[in-house]
Motif scaffolding. Structure first.
Motif, short mmCIF file in Angstrom:
data_model
loop_
_atom_site.label_atom_id
_atom_site.label_comp_id
_atom_site.label_asym_id
_atom_site.label_seq_id
_atom_site.Cartn_x
_atom_site.Cartn_y
_atom_site.Cartn_z
N VAL A 482 32.60 41.17 58.11
CA VAL A 482 33.58 41.32 56.91
C VAL A 482 33.56 40.06 56.26
O VAL A 482 33.86 38.85 56.85
CB VAL A 482 34.98 41.60 57.67
N SER A 483 33.48 40.12 54.98
CA SER A 483 33.39 38.76 54.11
C SER A 483 34.13 38.99 53.04
O SER A 483 34.63 39.83 52.64
CB SER A 483 32.05 38.31 53.63
N ASP A 484 34.86 37.52 52.60
CA ASP A 484 35.83 37.55 51.37
C ASP A 484 35.21 36.36 50.86
O ASP A 484 34.63 35.39 51.08
CB ASP A 484 37.35 37.27 52.05
N ASN A 485 35.81 36.20 49.58
CA ASN A 485 35.56 34.86 48.64
C ASN A 485 36.78 34.05 48.54
O ASN A 485 37.02 33.63 47.42
CB ASN A 485 34.95 35.44 47.18
N GLY A 486 37.68 34.15 49.54
CA GLY A 486 38.72 33.17 49.58
C GLY A 486 38.34 31.60 49.80
O GLY A 486 37.38 31.14 49.29
N LYS A 487 39.49 30.96 50.04
CA LYS A 487 39.19 29.56 50.21
C LYS A 487 38.27 29.07 51.38
O LYS A 487 37.60 27.88 51.47
CB LYS A 487 40.64 28.87 50.39
N GLY A 488 38.14 29.73 52.22
CA GLY A 488 37.44 29.47 53.55
C GLY A 488 38.03 28.97 54.70
O GLY A 488 39.31 28.44 54.54
N ILE A 489 37.65 28.84 55.72
CA ILE A 489 38.21 28.03 56.93
C ILE A 489 37.29 26.98 57.51
O ILE A 489 36.14 26.97 57.52
CB ILE A 489 38.09 29.24 58.19
N PRO A 490 37.87 25.82 57.43
CA PRO A 490 37.10 24.49 57.92
C PRO A 490 36.68 24.64 59.26
O PRO A 490 37.27 25.56 60.12
CB PRO A 490 38.30 23.35 57.87
N SER A 491 35.24 24.15 59.53
CA SER A 491 34.73 24.50 60.92
C SER A 491 35.64 24.05 62.06
O SER A 491 35.39 24.39 62.97
CB SER A 491 33.21 23.47 60.71
N GLU A 492 36.28 22.99 61.80
CA GLU A 492 37.04 22.39 63.10
C GLU A 492 38.34 23.38 63.31
O GLU A 492 38.95 23.22 64.67
CB GLU A 492 37.69 21.09 62.49
N ARG A 493 38.34 24.45 62.60
CA ARG A 493 39.48 25.59 62.78
C ARG A 493 39.09 26.81 63.41
O ARG A 493 39.81 27.66 63.34
CB ARG A 493 40.49 25.52 61.59
N HIS A 494 37.73 26.82 63.39
CA HIS A 494 37.17 28.24 63.63
C HIS A 494 37.36 28.73 65.10
O HIS A 494 37.83 29.94 65.15
CB HIS A 494 35.58 28.10 63.63
N GLU A 495 37.71 27.87 66.03
CA GLU A 495 38.10 28.13 67.34
C GLU A 495 39.68 28.43 67.37
O GLU A 495 40.35 29.19 68.07
CB GLU A 495 37.76 27.40 68.55
N GLN A 496 40.34 27.64 66.63
CA GLN A 496 41.71 27.49 66.73
C GLN A 496 42.22 28.79 66.29
O GLN A 496 43.40 29.19 66.65
CB GLN A 496 42.16 26.15 65.96
N VAL A 497 41.78 29.33 65.13
CA VAL A 497 42.39 30.46 64.60
C VAL A 497 42.44 31.81 65.58
O VAL A 497 43.39 32.69 65.41
CB VAL A 497 41.71 31.03 63.29
#
Length: 568
Positions: A482-497
């Motif tokens: 599932v992909s989108d063209n939004g603002k993205g998620i910083p790498s340091e927040r990948h696990e946090q979400v």
């Protein structure tokens, strides 16, 4: 009741009772204990009941089954055994569940009007020497050291293999009875809150002894607790340290050992054992004693080891309790916050409905009702997510078409995408593909991920969300990207979400959707991985092992054949 506890690995903390004649362990969701460990085979091992005994059987696993560090094909299990499968460490335990009140009922403290008792020997634990976990060899003669080392090794293993105090104490009494010819024994702990002595576990050599129960002198307990000194006593009457009213036990017991459980910070209780051997003389001579100086010294050493373990376990339990209370507080705060926001939405919608009814404004009426319905869905989703997240759930696997699941999610969300002017793209996997998975679970996970993607592109002028179904033939994984063209998620927040109640939507999100989705995928022995640099767009990859109905049937058959072979 027998059970296994995961003490190390991805599933750390999981406990499963062993019920029925066969208990299955492996990665496949059909196992009684499903382990999310890539080095564990799908059908790795089984624990089978043979009368009152339980044996573990390796089912031809790729990495083997190790019991206490030794690779085993089949072996009988005993309480405290460590079982290693893949990178997952398990502790096997059998323990009769008995309430403390039952133990307390069979043990009585004797009043002061009792015969005199005397001390034959006394011994004091040397705290500084034994805090390392090793027995103090200065307590023993040189020729006894080898045997004492074996006993202390068994004690150390027992105290290191459980965080359950009742199980620890029960195991210690079992070891003591293997080593000492005692008829009765019990362990009494000092209650931290009331400062009372409470019997915790007991053991008897015969049914007759168990029926009689134990009558223990309060004077002995007070002396041992006050002086931190272990004593070996008889019912002779020539020790000045006991007053005439003192006694050891009733029921014509002639000898007993009572030692303190002396830890780093004081005495936490006592271990008491006695023998009902009848003495026909007067004063018992040392050569006639069933308990010896050697027994007393070893009991003192065991008592110190047990006390250290009890202190550590209590400390760990306190830390766990504090963490649970903190987590509970955070959870309540987060849930209250989300419910408050939802209620505010309902109140706002209700106000518009009332205004529309009062003024005849159909536009306001429809708008208000739409807000109420939306918030009803939010509270429903919150409850469902909470149930899914908190429940130890086994996927309801069936032969399902992955394309159909994805198509249904697209059909549900397409009206919303059109309303928000978001392009929703769907690319299915060519052909007809039936695989074994939980269609409802995958549907919910995909719905959560795609809904989040639609939220992420709401501020984009050319908003776009794409769903792509794939089958990685090399790694044998089903995948939905599932992909989108939004603002993205910083790498340091990948696990946090993926943490519960963490949301980037402000008051609009519950913070459970991604946590629930990852839980569902991991229940399928899969996972969710984020690909985003935090600048432009995000891709969520849902993947789990692809197993066709035919492969599933073959593996179940092979597992059954392996079990039959191991039985012969």
């Amino acid at each position: 009741m027998a059970f296994v506890l995961v003490i190390q690995g991805f599933d750390q903390g999981v406990r499963k009772d062993i019920e029925g004649s066969v208990f299955k362990i492996g990665r496949d969701p059909s196992n009684d204990l499903q382990l999310h460990d890539s080095e564990v085979s799908r059908f790795h091992a089984e624990i089978r009941a043979n009368g009152s005994r339980l044996k573990v059987y390796d089912l031809g696993s790729s990495n083997g089954t190790f019991v206490n560090g030794v690779d085993q094909t089949r072996i009988q299990l005993h309480t405290g055994d460590r079982v290693l499968v893949g990178k997952t460490h398990l502790i096997f335990t059998t323990r009769e569940q008995r309430a403390i009140s039952d133990v307390s009922a069979e043990i009585r403290f004797e009043p002061d009007e009792a015969p005199v008792s005397r001390i034959i020997k006394a011994a004091t634990p040397k705290i500084t020497a034994s805090t390392t976990g090793q027995p103090d060899s200065s307590l023993f003669q040189q020729d006894d050291i080898r045997r004492h080392f074996h006993v202390m090794y068994q004690t150390t293993m027992a105290v290191s293999q459980t965080l359950d105090i009742d199980h620890l104490l029960d195991r210690l009494l079992e070891l003591i009875f293997d080593w000492v010819e005692a008829d009765r024994g019990c362990i009494i702990l000092l209650d931290e809150k009331t400062n009372e002595m409470l019997p915790k576990v007991s053991r008897y050599r015969s049914e007759f002894d168990e029926e009689a129960g134990m009558i223990i002198s309060r004077r002995i307990l007070d002396y041992v607790m006050e002086h931190s000194e272990g004593v070996l006593t008889t019912d002779a009457r020539d020790d000045e340290r006991w007053e005439a009213a003192g006694s050891i036990v009733g029921n014509q017991i002639k000898e007993a050992i009572c030692v303190p459980l002396t830890g780093r910070y004081g005495v936490v209780g006592v271990i008491y054992i006695d023998t009902s051997r009848t003495n026909h003389g007067g004063v018992v001579k040392a050569s006639q004693n069933q308990f010896s100086d050697e027994h007393l010294k070893m009991m003192v050493a065991i008592g110190h080891q047990a006390a250290l373990a009890i202190e550590d376990t209590r400390y760990y339990s306190s830390m766990v309790q504090a963490e649970r209370l903190a987590a509970m507080g955070q959870t309540i705060t987060a849930i209250s916050h989300h419910i408050k926001n939802i209620i505010q939405g309902v109140n706002g919608g209700s106000y518009l409905v009332d205004e529309g009814l009062a003024t005849g404004d159909l536009k306001a009426l429809n708008k208000g009702w739409e807000i109420v319905q939306r918030n009803q869905r939010r509270i429903s989703d919150l409850v469902l997510d909470m149930l899914t997240f908190s429940k130890d759930r086994r996927p309801e696997v069936s032969s399902s078409n992955i394309n159909h699941v994805a198509e249904d999610v697209v059909d549900i969300l397409r009206p919303r995408a059109e309303q928000e002017q978001t392009e929703l793209i769907f690319e299915s996997l060519p052909g007809v593909h039936q695989y074994m998975f939980d269609p409802h679970g995958i549907h919910r996970a995909l719905l959560n991920i795609t809904s989040n993607a639609l939220d992420a592109v709401q501020e984009q002028d050319d908003a776009r969300v794409a769903i792509f179904v794939d089958h990685d033939m090399t790694s044998q994984l089903l995948q939905i990207i599932v992909s989108d063209n939004g603002k993205g998620i910083p790498s340091e927040r990948h696990e946090q979400v993926f943490q519960a109640f963490v949301s980037g939507k402000g008051g609009q999100g519950t913070g459970l959707g991604l946590a629930v989705s990852r839980k569902i995928l991991r229940e399928h022995d899969g996972d969710i991985v984020i690909d985003s640099d935090g600048n432009s767009g995000t891709s969520f990859r849902l993947s789990w092992p692809s197993v066709s109905p035919t492969e599933r049937a073959e593996k179940l058959r092979d597992s059954s054949v392996a079990r039959q072979n191991n039985l012969h």
